[in-house]
Design an enzyme around this catalytic site. Sequence first.
Site, PDB file in Angstrom:
ATOM      1  N   HIS A  14     -41.922 124.857  75.214  1.00  0.00           N
ATOM      2  CA  HIS A  14     -42.316 123.827  76.503  1.00  0.00           C
ATOM      3  C   HIS A  14     -42.129 122.441  75.908  1.00  0.00           C
ATOM      4  O   HIS A  14     -42.964 121.779  75.186  1.00  0.00           O
ATOM      5  CB  HIS A  14     -43.750 124.044  76.767  1.00  0.00           C
ATOM      6  CG  HIS A  14     -43.849 123.192  77.977  1.00  0.00           C
ATOM      7  ND1 HIS A  14     -44.812 124.007  79.157  1.00  0.00           N
ATOM      8  CD2 HIS A  14     -43.712 121.987  78.430  1.00  0.00           C
ATOM      9  CE1 HIS A  14     -44.682 122.687  80.215  1.00  0.00           C
ATOM     10  NE2 HIS A  14     -44.368 121.769  79.772  1.00  0.00           N
ATOM     11  N   HIS A  16     -40.363 118.326  77.120  1.00  0.00           N
ATOM     12  CA  HIS A  16     -39.666 117.466  77.736  1.00  0.00           C
ATOM     13  C   HIS A  16     -38.962 116.347  76.959  1.00  0.00           C
ATOM     14  O   HIS A  16     -39.791 115.668  76.122  1.00  0.00           O
ATOM     15  CB  HIS A  16     -40.681 116.627  78.789  1.00  0.00           C
ATOM     16  CG  HIS A  16     -41.428 117.481  79.556  1.00  0.00           C
ATOM     17  ND1 HIS A  16     -41.343 117.610  80.727  1.00  0.00           N
ATOM     18  CD2 HIS A  16     -42.552 118.131  79.365  1.00  0.00           C
ATOM     19  CE1 HIS A  16     -42.271 118.514  81.253  1.00  0.00           C
ATOM     20  NE2 HIS A  16     -43.029 118.878  80.593  1.00  0.00           N
ATOM     21  N   LYS A 100     -38.670 127.470  86.093  1.00  0.00           N
ATOM     22  CA  LYS A 100     -39.758 126.791  86.096  1.00  0.00           C
ATOM     23  C   LYS A 100     -40.322 126.586  87.550  1.00  0.00           C
ATOM     24  O   LYS A 100     -39.633 125.852  88.204  1.00  0.00           O
ATOM     25  CB  LYS A 100     -39.570 125.392  85.319  1.00  0.00           C
ATOM     26  CG  LYS A 100     -40.900 124.708  85.142  1.00  0.00           C
ATOM     27  CD  LYS A 100     -42.130 125.281  84.398  1.00  0.00           C
ATOM     28  CE  LYS A 100     -43.266 124.477  84.595  1.00  0.00           C
ATOM     29  NZ  LYS A 100     -43.564 123.558  83.499  1.00  0.00           N
ATOM     30  N   HIS A 137     -46.303 125.973  85.728  1.00  0.00           N
ATOM     31  CA  HIS A 137     -47.473 125.187  85.963  1.00  0.00           C
ATOM     32  C   HIS A 137     -48.368 125.678  86.803  1.00  0.00           C
ATOM     33  O   HIS A 137     -48.414 125.382  88.042  1.00  0.00           O
ATOM     34  CB  HIS A 137     -46.779 123.745  86.255  1.00  0.00           C
ATOM     35  CG  HIS A 137     -47.860 122.823  86.155  1.00  0.00           C
ATOM     36  ND1 HIS A 137     -47.618 121.813  85.177  1.00  0.00           N
ATOM     37  CD2 HIS A 137     -48.982 122.598  86.840  1.00  0.00           C
ATOM     38  CE1 HIS A 137     -48.778 120.856  85.160  1.00  0.00           C
ATOM     39  NE2 HIS A 137     -49.448 121.551  86.072  1.00  0.00           N
ATOM     40  N   HIS A 175     -48.932 125.404  78.954  1.00  0.00           N
ATOM     41  CA  HIS A 175     -50.066 124.696  78.673  1.00  0.00           C
ATOM     42  C   HIS A 175     -51.503 125.158  79.118  1.00  0.00           C
ATOM     43  O   HIS A 175     -52.027 124.315  80.015  1.00  0.00           O
ATOM     44  CB  HIS A 175     -49.604 123.284  79.112  1.00  0.00           C
ATOM     45  CG  HIS A 175     -49.079 123.157  80.341  1.00  0.00           C
ATOM     46  ND1 HIS A 175     -49.466 123.422  81.363  1.00  0.00           N
ATOM     47  CD2 HIS A 175     -47.832 122.493  80.819  1.00  0.00           C
ATOM     48  CE1 HIS A 175     -49.042 123.158  82.615  1.00  0.00           C
ATOM     49  NE2 HIS A 175     -47.861 122.622  82.236  1.00  0.00           N
ATOM     50  N   ASP A 248     -45.504 120.613  75.007  1.00  0.00           N
ATOM     51  CA  ASP A 248     -45.567 119.776  76.292  1.00  0.00           C
ATOM     52  C   ASP A 248     -45.158 118.404  75.645  1.00  0.00           C
ATOM     53  O   ASP A 248     -46.000 117.500  76.582  1.00  0.00           O
ATOM     54  CB  ASP A 248     -46.673 120.224  77.014  1.00  0.00           C
ATOM     55  CG  ASP A 248     -46.515 119.763  78.536  1.00  0.00           C
ATOM     56  OD1 ASP A 248     -45.444 119.291  79.063  1.00  0.00           O
ATOM     57  OD2 ASP A 248     -47.619 119.570  79.145  1.00  0.00           O
TER      58      ASP A 248
HETATM   59  O1  DOR Z   1     -48.920 115.768  81.246  1.00  0.00           O
HETATM   60  C1  DOR Z   1     -47.780 116.298  81.879  1.00  0.00           C
HETATM   61  N1  DOR Z   1     -46.517 115.685  81.691  1.00  0.00           N
HETATM   62  N2  DOR Z   1     -47.886 117.488  82.473  1.00  0.00           N
HETATM   63  C2  DOR Z   1     -46.528 118.145  82.918  1.00  0.00           C
HETATM   64  O2  DOR Z   1     -46.918 119.086  83.299  1.00  0.00           O
HETATM   65  C3  DOR Z   1     -45.332 117.327  82.939  1.00  0.00           C
HETATM   66  C4  DOR Z   1     -45.393 116.155  81.882  1.00  0.00           C
HETATM   67  C5  DOR Z   1     -44.295 115.108  82.484  1.00  0.00           C
HETATM   68  O3  DOR Z   1     -43.044 115.515  82.677  1.00  0.00           O
HETATM   69  O4  DOR Z   1     -44.752 113.931  82.001  1.00  0.00           O
HETATM   70 ZN    ZN Z   2     -44.717 120.051  80.589  1.00  0.00          ZN
END
Ligand code: DOR
Ligand code: ZN
Length: 356
Positions: A14, A16, A100, A137, A175, A248
């Site tokens: 997971h 980003h 997702k 999520h 998460h 995450d």
């Molecule tokens: O805290 C988070 N940030 N939770 C998420 O589900 C997305 C993520 C983000 O893209 O910044």
């Molecule tokens: Zn995330």
Amino acid sequence: MTDAITITMPDDWHLHVRDGDMMRAALPFTAEKFGRAIMMPNLVPPVATAIDALAYRERILAALPADSRFTPLMTCYLTDDTDPDDVERGFAEGIFTGVKLYPANATTNSAAGVTDFARIRPVLERMQKIGMPLLIHAEVVDPDIDVFDREAVFIERVFEPWTRDFPELRFIHEHLSTSIGCDFVRSKSGQVGGTITPYHLELNRTDWLGSGNRPYMYCMPVIKTEADRRALRKAATGGESCFFLGTDSAPHSIHKKLAIVGAAGLFNAPVAIETYAKVFEEENALDRLEAFASLNGPAHYRLPPNEGTITLERQTWTAPEEIVVPGPEERALVYRGGEAIAWKVAQVSFQDAGRG
Ligand code: DOR
Ligand code: ZN
């Protein structure tokens, strides 16, 4: 006392990294220590079709150093209008690893997410048929539900019924943030896997809010109670195959993090595997780090583990407080920035040569 540990090269299930300058600044921290990562599709606009994912994958690959062996695994951002045929084609062609689901407005960049769960049932049916996993999520967005109860209520109203309606569909509860969530995943082990972040293992809500508001600890799902943190540590370090690593890691520019309405997400990639090692050591479970970080995830996704290894050594170093991002994003705060980090990745090997 163990001073070094070599494990099969881990994956981040997971992650980003965003796009453009932020991606180029954030991606190397993961690519240098992990074999693969599930790339979250919540760009603006989202990565919603196989064509979008192919183009995003190309941009990620172009941002990697020429000798990198890192593999990005792409996901499809589910919307009310997702076409089951496009999902199937993307999966069959090896573009998508999973789909997702963001409930609309549950978190950062989720405005295009699902507003009506009835509308996505044909996609879920198709995924069940072709053996494609669904990443969730798992939080309701009902304004009547307290933010701390969103995960538990999603399980009750949506997730648990889906596991019965789609008995052959494989899920990932992303998460995990609560003891209830851990018990749910456990009760559905095999069908449902759960990822756990470093910060849900390290922090409770008193850390976040108890002595000043610490915006860099703000994420979705929000950090919960000490009892939840303990349950998550037990889940991660207990050797159960349904739990695995998903950082995450979610970089934001410093001005978005520190705004009046601050952005949810912590950029932990620079210290992620090191923080898991710290937690596993504290729980006397360093011998179980490999299963959590490198074996359970591939097994749930039905992929082979990586061939290489990484070696973590007991060596103290200081995490950077922020990274510099060229362009308007400027800077992103680093989780545990400025802290002394006890473990360090000392060696990365792409063949299974690190073991002696
Ligand atoms: O805290 C988070 N940030 N939770 C998420 O589900 C997305 C993520 C983000 O893209 O910044
Ligand atoms: Zn995330």
